[in-house]
Write a protein that holds these residues in place. Structure first.
Motif, mmCIF file in Angstrom:
data_model
loop_
_atom_site.group_PDB
_atom_site.id
_atom_site.type_symbol
_atom_site.label_atom_id
_atom_site.label_comp_id
_atom_site.label_asym_id
_atom_site.label_seq_id
_atom_site.Cartn_x
_atom_site.Cartn_y
_atom_site.Cartn_z
ATOM 1 N N MET A 136 16.354 -6.439 -6.779
ATOM 2 C CA MET A 136 15.366 -6.203 -5.755
ATOM 3 C C MET A 136 15.862 -5.123 -4.797
ATOM 4 S SD MET A 136 14.019 -10.029 -5.048
ATOM 5 C CE MET A 136 15.655 -10.715 -5.260
ATOM 6 N N GLU B 104 15.763 -1.887 -2.669
ATOM 7 C CA GLU B 104 14.783 -1.074 -1.987
ATOM 8 C C GLU B 104 15.354 0.324 -1.785
ATOM 9 O OE1 GLU B 104 11.648 -1.367 -0.885
ATOM 10 O OE2 GLU B 104 11.537 -3.246 -1.962
ATOM 11 N N LEU C 238 5.961 -6.319 -1.765
ATOM 12 C CA LEU C 238 7.281 -6.457 -2.369
ATOM 13 C C LEU C 238 8.318 -6.913 -1.354
ATOM 14 C CD1 LEU C 238 7.206 -3.298 -4.650
ATOM 15 C CD2 LEU C 238 7.193 -5.673 -5.417
ATOM 16 N N GLY D 148 9.981 -10.383 -1.837
ATOM 17 C CA GLY D 148 11.426 -10.382 -2.025
ATOM 18 C C GLY D 148 12.129 -11.382 -1.122
ATOM 19 N N MET E 232 8.531 -14.021 -10.887
ATOM 20 C CA MET E 232 9.494 -12.945 -10.641
ATOM 21 C C MET E 232 9.342 -11.814 -11.649
ATOM 22 S SD MET E 232 11.014 -13.488 -7.888
ATOM 23 C CE MET E 232 12.182 -12.134 -8.039
ATOM 24 N N PHE F 46 6.618 -9.927 -10.236
ATOM 25 C CA PHE F 46 7.148 -9.188 -9.085
ATOM 26 C C PHE F 46 7.861 -7.918 -9.553
ATOM 27 C CE2 PHE F 46 10.650 -8.149 -6.260
ATOM 28 C CZ PHE F 46 10.094 -8.202 -4.997
ATOM 29 N N ALA G 87 7.039 -3.962 -8.904
ATOM 30 C CA ALA G 87 8.056 -3.041 -8.386
ATOM 31 C C ALA G 87 8.157 -1.795 -9.260
ATOM 32 C CB ALA G 87 9.410 -3.741 -8.312
ATOM 33 N N SER H 232 14.536 -2.117 -10.887
ATOM 34 C CA SER H 232 13.336 -2.902 -11.173
ATOM 35 C C SER H 232 13.262 -3.295 -12.645
ATOM 36 C CB SER H 232 12.087 -2.104 -10.773
ATOM 37 O OG SER H 232 12.072 -1.853 -9.383
#
Length: 236
Positions: free
Chosen positions: A1, A3, A154, A158, A183, A186, A190, A217
């Protein structure tokens, strides 16, 4: 996850001529391919190494420490990859993240091989992940929409996921296949956001950072696809 900050450069890809955009995209996906290849090679050697398996085995009962360490490494790797002053630092960030992911994956890949007696389940997970990745990538490039509005979803998702993971480790309950499916969704979102950023928001000199964000991702999706397949295999 992981960023990333794709808005660091004022010279975004979308504002450049077609040839510059195409070059940036080729470099990004070439680096992504290189990261995936390096990850696969590292896993092959790690899983053959008794020393590495012995080193990682004690961590399986202390996943909260692993998660915290991994979050710290992810932050450092992303910061290095977004360096605007040193290309070497950018590659160091990508390399650090690939190695960290390879180490994190050792227990789950070892478990997958132990349950099935071969690498079949891992191969299946790889094929499913690749198919999903190609489909999501096609959506982003065909529609050419800017999916950066998904950032808020996100971010909130997260934090919720991390909270549930920590709660499961503290209170000892299993998150189950539904959580893994959520997930995987998710991670797919992403990938869509990251691909959109590659088309619209990164600077043309940020292909290393772009490949790192996308690799993070894809790795997350691969992790939860393996988890789902393991759950299905265990229930047979």
């Amino acid at each position: 996850m992981l960023e990333s900050n794709p808005y660091a450069s004022p010279y975004t890809v979308a504002a450049q001529p077609a040839d510059a955009r195409a070059t940036f995209i080729r470099k990004t996906y070439a680096h992504l391919g290189g990261a995936i290849a390096a990850f696969a090679i590292l896993e092959y050697f790690f899983l053959q190494s008794e020393a590495m398996l012995s080193l990682v085995a004690p961590l399986m009962g202390n996943w909260w420490l692993v998660l915290i360490a991994f979050m710290g490494v992810s932050w450092i790797a992303n910061k290095w990859a977004l360096s605007s002053t040193s290309k070497g630092m950018q590659y160091a960030g990508l390399g650090l993240y690939v190695v960290a992911e390879a180490i994190i994956f050792i227990p789950i890949l070892y478990l997958a091989m132990a349950i099935t007696g071969s690498a079949t389940l891992i191969a299946q997970a790889g094929i499913i992940t690749a198919a999903l990745f190609l489909g999501i990538t096609a959506i982003a490039f065909v529609t050419k929409k800017d999916f950066s509005f998904l950032n808020s979803f996100l971010m909130v998702g997260g934090f919720i996921a991390l909270g549930l993971i920590f709660a499961s480790m503290i209170f000892g309950f299993q998150l189950g296949i539904i959580f893994c499916g959520a997930m995987a969704l998710f991670a797919s979102v992403a990938i869509l956001r990251d691909t959109s950023n590659i088309i619209h928001h990164y600077g043309t000199d940020q292909y290393v950072a772009a490949s790192l964000g996308l690799f993070a991702s894809v790795a997350l999706l691969f992790w939860y696809v393996i988890q789902i397949l393991l759950s299905l295999a265990s229930s047979d």
